[in-house]
Design a protein around this motif. Structure first.
Motif, PDB file in Angstrom:
ATOM      1  N   UNK A 285     -60.526 -23.805  27.604  1.00  0.00           N
ATOM      2  CA  UNK A 285     -60.642 -23.699  29.066  1.00  0.00           C
ATOM      3  C   UNK A 285     -59.314 -23.272  29.685  1.00  0.00           C
ATOM      4  N   UNK A 286     -58.460 -22.650  28.872  1.00  0.00           N
ATOM      5  CA  UNK A 286     -57.124 -22.254  29.335  1.00  0.00           C
ATOM      6  C   UNK A 286     -56.358 -23.453  29.904  1.00  0.00           C
ATOM      7  N   UNK A 287     -56.617 -24.665  29.344  1.00  0.00           N
ATOM      8  CA  UNK A 287     -56.076 -25.886  29.944  1.00  0.00           C
ATOM      9  C   UNK A 287     -55.615 -26.920  28.919  1.00  0.00           C
ATOM     10  N   UNK A 288     -56.546 -27.380  28.067  1.00  0.00           N
ATOM     11  CA  UNK A 288     -56.261 -28.512  27.183  1.00  0.00           C
ATOM     12  C   UNK A 288     -55.966 -28.011  25.775  1.00  0.00           C
ATOM     13  N   UNK A 289     -54.980 -28.636  25.121  1.00  0.00           N
ATOM     14  CA  UNK A 289     -54.539 -28.148  23.818  1.00  0.00           C
ATOM     15  C   UNK A 289     -54.653 -29.237  22.750  1.00  0.00           C
ATOM     16  N   UNK A 290     -54.625 -28.772  21.494  1.00  0.00           N
ATOM     17  CA  UNK A 290     -54.638 -29.666  20.335  1.00  0.00           C
ATOM     18  C   UNK A 290     -53.399 -29.416  19.486  1.00  0.00           C
ATOM     19  N   UNK A 291     -53.114 -30.341  18.588  1.00  0.00           N
ATOM     20  CA  UNK A 291     -51.979 -30.213  17.666  1.00  0.00           C
ATOM     21  C   UNK A 291     -52.293 -31.075  16.437  1.00  0.00           C
ATOM     22  N   UNK A 292     -52.752 -30.435  15.360  1.00  0.00           N
ATOM     23  CA  UNK A 292     -53.202 -31.146  14.167  1.00  0.00           C
ATOM     24  C   UNK A 292     -52.655 -30.432  12.929  1.00  0.00           C
ATOM     25  N   UNK A 293     -52.298 -31.203  11.908  1.00  0.00           N
ATOM     26  CA  UNK A 293     -51.879 -30.615  10.633  1.00  0.00           C
ATOM     27  C   UNK A 293     -52.853 -31.019   9.531  1.00  0.00           C
ATOM     28  N   UNK A 294     -53.071 -30.088   8.598  1.00  0.00           N
ATOM     29  CA  UNK A 294     -53.871 -30.363   7.415  1.00  0.00           C
ATOM     30  C   UNK A 294     -53.109 -29.868   6.188  1.00  0.00           C
ATOM     31  N   UNK A 295     -53.249 -30.604   5.078  1.00  0.00           N
ATOM     32  CA  UNK A 295     -52.480 -30.326   3.866  1.00  0.00           C
ATOM     33  C   UNK A 295     -53.385 -30.065   2.673  1.00  0.00           C
ATOM     34  N   UNK A 296     -52.924 -29.161   1.811  1.00  0.00           N
ATOM     35  CA  UNK A 296     -53.662 -28.831   0.593  1.00  0.00           C
ATOM     36  C   UNK A 296     -52.688 -28.777  -0.583  1.00  0.00           C
ATOM     37  N   UNK A 297     -53.242 -28.986  -1.774  1.00  0.00           N
ATOM     38  CA  UNK A 297     -52.457 -28.836  -3.005  1.00  0.00           C
ATOM     39  C   UNK A 297     -53.167 -27.814  -3.883  1.00  0.00           C
TER      40      UNK A 297
END
Length: 439
Positions: A285-297
């Protein structure tokens, strides 16, 4: 012919295996962000959250000055995004209710009034000053402690230009009006999110995590680069009409090598034995943001699980994240959340990590609110000593850092998102429980 069929058989089987893997990939959740909910949410935020923010800050009124081409960072939070000439937006409490009046150039006044955001919109004739008329209103109503957007610490509370400040000082000279920083007003207002906003962020967080896991499905060790994974995620954003949560050049940050901090994905080729970090966020919505990390091996030949040391690093970082979450509840200081996570790091033998355990996230990736850091610093940021409140949203990590055999440090930073409730912290989307294993 039989000879050629036998030669082709391994490649045919491989093609079937690849097709099966593609079919089994993580599917996009059926989530869209077509309806713009901001206009009504904006009104509700002003009515329900702003009165307490003014009260907490101990001010009589708050002024935001808006204008064309060089607008205040909070202009669209109060309906000033379409300002032409200089307009003064005033907010004040009357009998514990939020009241607002806008002194707007007459050319924009009618359109602003039609939005239905403010109690009054007063047209200002050409050649007259909106700031001067706003000051006259303040004097008439004995609103003497005026918060303005001048701040040393918060860029979102620092939108008042030098010339605007000079004009206000001139108009208030010799009056009882005292200009103070709007730091505390902005802090108490922006740090809280309405339930409707939290629900939007839940949906966005679900997509953010799902796309990262889907991206790991396309990795071919020895061929795929970090930048390829980043491009895959960029394409997902384009397909779904969402934007970057922070600077496009550094979102997503995909890194299968040594720590690079906040940076861009490079053309490093992903190899067997690599731990891949993806730090990714979207804006909806050009407004709310996310910030997430994911890890792989990336499994080596003959491996079916991550080796013991990598698994230890993962479990250590995950435990730090979970301990931090347990510490997050109303009334707890940000610095104490950081301290709880650091204890886990120390017990698990992690090297020092410079970054804070977490930060507010919402309208920007590093939003307004308590900083979850400072427990190992000689100088604690003021925001780290502020307490968590119900309705705040955070991105936060559990860390484990170690030295790679080839040199340099590598950090697993299990980053999840939560909202603070009356009972503690609640994940916005299901957390990562296991390392993604890439064959």
């Amino acid at each position: 012919m039989r000879k050629y069929l036998l030669l082709l058989l391994p490649f045919m089987l491989l093609s079937c295996e690849i097709a099966t893997k593609a079919e089994a990939k993580v599917q996009d959740p059926e989530i869209s962000f077509e309806e713009n909910l901001w206009p009504e949410i904006r009104k509700k935020r002003i009515k329900e959250l702003l009165p307490d923010a003014l009260k907490e800050a101990g001010v009589d009124a708050w002024m935001i000055v808006c204008r064309e081409n060089n607008n205040d960072p909070l202009a669209d939070h109060i309906g000033g995004e379409n300002a032409g000439g200089t307009a003064a937006f005033l907010f004040y409490r009357e009998n514990e209710e939020m009241k607002s009046v806008v002194f707007s150039p007459e050319g924009e006044a009618m359109a602003l009034a039609e939005l239905g955001i403010h109690d009054r919109v007063e047209p200002v004739e050409r050649g007259k000053s909106a700031l001067e008329e706003a000051v006259a209103f303040l004097k008439e109503n004995n609103l003497n402690t005026l918060a303005v957007n001048s701040s040393d610490n918060n860029s979102l509370a620092d939108g008042l230009s030098y010339t605007q400040r000079s004009s206000l000082e001139e108009f208030t000279k010799g009056t009882a009006i005292n200009l103070v920083s709007a730091d505390e007003v902005v802090y108490h207002w922006l740090s809280l999110k309405l339930p409707e906003e939290v629900e939007i962020m839940r949906k966005a967080a679900t997509l953010t995590a799902a796309w990262q896991e889907e991206a790991y499905n396309m990795v071919v060790p020895g061929e795929t680069t970090d930048a390829d994974v980043a491009r895959f995620l960029k394409q997902k954003m384009k397909e779904h009409g969402v934007k970057d949560a922070w600077h496009p050049d550094q979102n997503p940050n995909v890194n299968s090598g040594v720590d690079r901090g906040h940076s861009h994905a490079t053309n490093k080729v992903i190899q067997q034995g690599d731990v891949i970090q993806t730090d990714f966020g979207i804006k909806v919505h050009d407004r709310w943001v996310t910030d997430i990390q994911r890890f792989a091996y990336v499994l080596k030949e003959g491996e079916t699980t991550a080796p013991e040391d990598i698994q230890h690093y993962w479990e250590s970082a995950k435990r730090g994240n979970r301990v931090a979450k347990e510490a997050m509840k109303p009334g707890v200081k940000g610095v104490d959340v950081d301290g709880a996570q650091r204890e886990v790091m120390e017990e698990a033998g992690s090297s020092y990590v410079m970054w804070s355990t977490g930060h507010p996230v919402g309208y920007v990736a590093h939003d307004v609110g308590p900083n979850l850091g400072g427990s190992q610093s000689t100088h604690v940021r003021p925001d780290s000593n502020k307490t968590l409140k119900e309705g705040m949203t955070f991105a936060f990590d559990g860390f484990h850092s170690w030295e790679l055999p080839t040199g340099g440090m590598k950090t697993i930073s299990v980053e999840e998102m939560v909202v603070i409730t009356k009972d503690g912290a609640e994940y916005l989307t299901a957390p990562q429980e296991e390392l993604v294993l890439i064959e």
